[in-house]
Design an enzyme around this catalytic site. Structure first.
Site, PDB file in Angstrom:
ATOM      1  N   GLU A  49       0.804  -1.312   0.105  1.00  0.00           N
ATOM      2  CA  GLU A  49       0.120   0.032   0.005  1.00  0.00           C
ATOM      3  C   GLU A  49       0.965   1.250   0.090  1.00  0.00           C
ATOM      4  O   GLU A  49       1.078   2.033   1.113  1.00  0.00           O
ATOM      5  CB  GLU A  49      -1.070  -0.125   1.282  1.00  0.00           C
TER       6      GLU A  49
ATOM      7  N   GLU B  80      -6.952  -6.448  -2.481  1.00  0.00           N
ATOM      8  CA  GLU B  80      -6.424  -5.199  -2.508  1.00  0.00           C
ATOM      9  C   GLU B  80      -5.022  -5.236  -2.762  1.00  0.00           C
ATOM     10  O   GLU B  80      -4.633  -5.484  -4.037  1.00  0.00           O
ATOM     11  CB  GLU B  80      -6.443  -4.688  -0.983  1.00  0.00           C
TER      12      GLU B  80
ATOM     13  N   GLU C 175      -9.275   4.174   0.540  1.00  0.00           N
ATOM     14  CA  GLU C 175      -9.309   4.406   1.849  1.00  0.00           C
ATOM     15  C   GLU C 175      -8.470   5.517   2.166  1.00  0.00           C
ATOM     16  O   GLU C 175      -8.685   6.152   3.306  1.00  0.00           O
ATOM     17  CB  GLU C 175      -9.282   3.030   2.555  1.00  0.00           C
TER      18      GLU C 175
HETATM   19  C1  NOJ Z   1      -8.459  -2.396   5.898  1.00  0.00           C
HETATM   20  C2  NOJ Z   1      -9.039  -2.807   4.653  1.00  0.00           C
HETATM   21  O1  NOJ Z   1      -8.387  -2.256   3.391  1.00  0.00           O
HETATM   22  C3  NOJ Z   1     -10.498  -1.848   4.498  1.00  0.00           C
HETATM   23  O2  NOJ Z   1     -11.294  -2.236   3.257  1.00  0.00           O
HETATM   24  C4  NOJ Z   1     -11.249  -2.406   5.827  1.00  0.00           C
HETATM   25  O3  NOJ Z   1     -12.478  -1.735   5.668  1.00  0.00           O
HETATM   26  C5  NOJ Z   1     -10.536  -2.381   6.934  1.00  0.00           C
HETATM   27  N1  NOJ Z   1      -9.179  -2.817   6.728  1.00  0.00           N
HETATM   28  C6  NOJ Z   1     -11.245  -2.981   8.013  1.00  0.00           C
HETATM   29  O4  NOJ Z   1     -11.442  -4.277   7.964  1.00  0.00           O
HETATM   30 CA    CA Z   2      -5.695  -2.065   3.566  1.00  0.00          CA
END
Ligand code: NOJ
Ligand code: CA
Length: 661
Positions: free
Chosen positions: A158, A450, A456
């Site tokens: 990430e 991911e 996010e």
């Molecule tokens: C990280 C994940 O990438 C995200 O999508 C998720 O909402 C949170 N962890 C909580 O599980």
């Molecule tokens: Ca994540």
């Protein structure tokens, strides 16, 4: 087939342009790669070192070299391309170290779009298993090429990408993409990562422009522990004359084994909405509170929206007991017990009534023993409730302590989850995963993951700059689908501003998405994911004319074309729907506004199309006016027509082309 014993052996791609050469240099196994007269990879060594066994990287003799070729089409059950041609020439080498009585085999496959090679360690007279301390694969380039890369973190992909000369790389996670010159682009990755550790590229200080494969270790420092015979994943070198050629390559999939699952009728690509963004921007919580997101009521509201707008799926996070522990770092969750305010039976009944498919959620926080203990029951629970998809998560420090997300232990764990999921007829969307290496071909229920710095980050950090989206298609997305979660319409998080003001810190209040609204639509075409999220709060989509594009855009394609692109600058991708005659186009740019002219050469001959163009408003730009957009209709677009696009700074465009009758 033909067999030879010369110390130098070559294999050519079917079009004759790529030539891989294997040779022994005083007993040391080496390879090179050429494209015509250009050297792509210069003399690079191969081999292994082990804990208890003498090294397999010197004193070899060539016992036998066998060539073979293969040309067959296969059909992807879902994906960016329906029919894929698997066409390559193969060279298989058998080596022997007579002094130590050790055997090693190398397999090379040359495709028109790159080469793959792998090691095979056969059973040895004196040894039944190995502990690999070093895989010594080198990748030596001819110059200090421009490169796009993320750090070689053993626990996360990430990151934002760096664009630097390759000499600035210390260690990088793959895919790493290189530009040698205007007509030579190269990307290094791996295919079919099975029972092995993830590979990083580390700069080889002994070579001017070189890298060495660097496997993520176990806690005791060993890289791979395996019984013999064993084989490594394929080391892949994709080669293209323009950046878009990398996007159109299917070599990674071709290097994987065919589908080995029996009945995959439950596997269904789909779009989904989710009780999700609210938690990331601070409006809701995963754990039980006055702001708990996963309530029966909220789920119903989301299902009403999904069903009205033909969005098949709904993800619910924070539905199960144990989220306080995730926040405190040591994750102990219960995957079969919903929180009291989330009535699973009611929600399932409502979902069935509304024709919405629920997507379950298992956040492990990286606590593998805890999850593995419950896994069987957790998947049985999903099956019992008719839930055919799950999002898994591994956000946290690994347990057992010292394990890494990208080591052999976890590669095997992630695979066990995919296999178990299949037994319960469940599709997988893994977060904090191991990178994709094409195993979706072998396990078509491994939908998306991911392993990307996704949406996010805009909620709780300085976020992803506009250039991020123009690098990902040429790096991370070459490896396979990504659950980036596009589709934030309220890019300034303005609609929530007043509410959030009371809930999040001053610093977080400034966070926002760094694109225009039209670019959010473009991401649905440019970033492929068979489970594709429309990630905003549904209230931000309500009565929004631009939502029509998200409603229309498919997640399963007949074919894909990269129409243009410069890494880090802009990219345009056209895809044809697998279930209709419609084409879709996504085009996006970095921080710079630009005009692009698209030639519609890809359209079917003799048909006229109507184009609905969702574009940046004339006064739009990502910084100051991100939500200004316009929808245009263009008639009589046909093969050979040109479409002019004006992309705003940080902007994009999304187009649906439907045949006129
Ligand atoms: C990280 C994940 O990438 C995200 O999508 C998720 O909402 C949170 N962890 C909580 O599980
Ligand atoms: Ca994540």
């Amino acid at each position: 087939m033909c067999s030879q014993k010369k110390n130098q052996q070559t294999v050519q791609s079917p079009d004759g342009k790529l030539i891989a050469t294997f040779f022994l240099k005083q007993g040391v196994p080496c390879y090179m790669l050429h494209k015509g007269s250009q050297t792509v990879i210069d003399t690079s060594q191969l081999g292994y070192r082990f804990k208890h066994i003498p090294a397999m990287d010197q004193n070899f003799e060539l016992l036998e070299a066998t060539t073979d070729s293969y040309n067959e089409a296969w059909t992807q059950p879902w994906g960016e391309e329906k029919e894929i041609q698997n066409h390559y020439n193969q060279l298989a080498i058998q080596l022997k170290n007579p002094t130590e009585n050790l055997h090693l085999n190398m397999i090379f496959r040359a495709f028109n779009d790159g080469i793959g090679f792998r090691y095979e360690i056969p059973r040895q007279t004196a040894y039944n298993d190995v502990e690999i301390t070093c895989e010594g694969t080198e990748f030596n380039f001819t110059a200090d090429h421009k490169s796009w890369w993320i750090p070689g973190d053993p626990d996360s992909y990430e990151y934002l990408y760096h664009e630097t000369p390759l000499s600035k790389i210390d260690s990088a996670n793959t895919p790493v993409t290189f530009q040698a010159h205007d007509s030579l682009y190269i990307s290094i990755h791996e295919a079919a990562l099975t029972n092995y550790a993830g590979m990083r590229l580390s700069r080889d200080k002994h070579q001017k422009n070189g890298f060495k494969s660097d496997l993520v270790p176990w806690p005791d420092g060993i890289k791979v522990k395996a019984e013999l015979p064993m084989r490594s994943p394929w080391r892949t070198i994709q080669v293209a004359e323009n950046p878009g050629g990398l996007i159109e390559s299917n070599m990674i999939l071709n290097l994987n084994e065919p589908n080995k699952l029996d009945d995959i009728s439950y596997v269904r690509p789909m779009k989904y909405v989710g009780i999700w963004w609210g938690m990331h921007i601070g409006l809701n919580t995963w754990h039980k509170s006055a702001r708990h997101g996963a309530t029966t009521e909220n789920a119903k509201k989301y299902m009403d929206f999904a069903s009205k707008h033909h969005i098949p799926g709904l993800l619910v996070e924070g539905w199960n007991k144990g989220w306080k522990s995730w926040l405190s770092g040591i994750n102990v969750q219960n995957y079969t017990q919903p929180y009291k305010d989330f009535d699973m039976e009611k929600v399932v009944r409502y979902a069935n009534q509304k024709g919405v498919s629920l997507i379950g959620h298992h956040e492990t926080g990286g606590n593998i023993p805890m999850y593995e203990k419950q896994m069987e029951a957790a998947f049985q629970y999903l099956e019992d409730h008719g839930i055919h998809a799950v999002k898994t998560g591994y956000a946290g420090e690994m347990r057992p302590k010292g394990m890494h997300h990208h080591g052999q232990f976890m590669v095997n764990h992630y695979r066990r989850v995919v296999e178990l999921a299949h037994r319960h007829r469940v599709m997988v969307d893994a977060h904090e995963p191991i990178k994709p290496t094409g195993i979706r071909r072998t396990y078509p229920n491994m939908m998306t993951r991911e392993g990307i710095r996704g949406m996010e980050y805009n909620a709780w950090s300085k976020g992803n700059p506009p250039s991020h989206h123009t690098i990902l298609p040429f790096t991370r997305l070459l490896a396979g689908p990504a659950d980036y979660t596009p589709g934030i319409f309220d890019v300034l998080l303005q609609q929530q501003h007043d509410k959030r003001k009371r809930l999040v810190s001053e610093k977080n209040l400034k966070n926002r998405v760094h694109t225009t609204l039209a670019k959010q639509l473009a991401l649905f075409v440019v970033f492929y994911s068979p489970l594709q999220m429309a990630s905003d709060l549904v209230e931000n989509y309500q009565d929004h004319p631009a939502f029509q594009f998200i409603e229309d855009v498919p997640v399963d394609w007949e074919t894909t074309r990269a129409l243009n692109g410069e890494i880090g600058q802009y990219v345009t991708i056209a895809r044809k729907d697998r279930h209709s005659d419609d084409w879709y186009i996504g085009s996006l740019t970095n921080e710079k506004s630009r005009k692009l002219t698209l030639s519609c050469d890809f359209l079917d001959h003799g048909k006229n199309y109507t184009a609905q163009v969702y574009k940046d408003g004339e006064d739009a730009d990502w910084k100051n006016n991100p939500t200004s957009y316009a929808i245009d209709t263009l008639k009589s677009i046909h093969k050979g027509s040109e479409i002019e696009l004006q992309l705003a700074a940080g902007g994009g465009a999304a187009i649906r082309l439907s045949p006129e009758d």
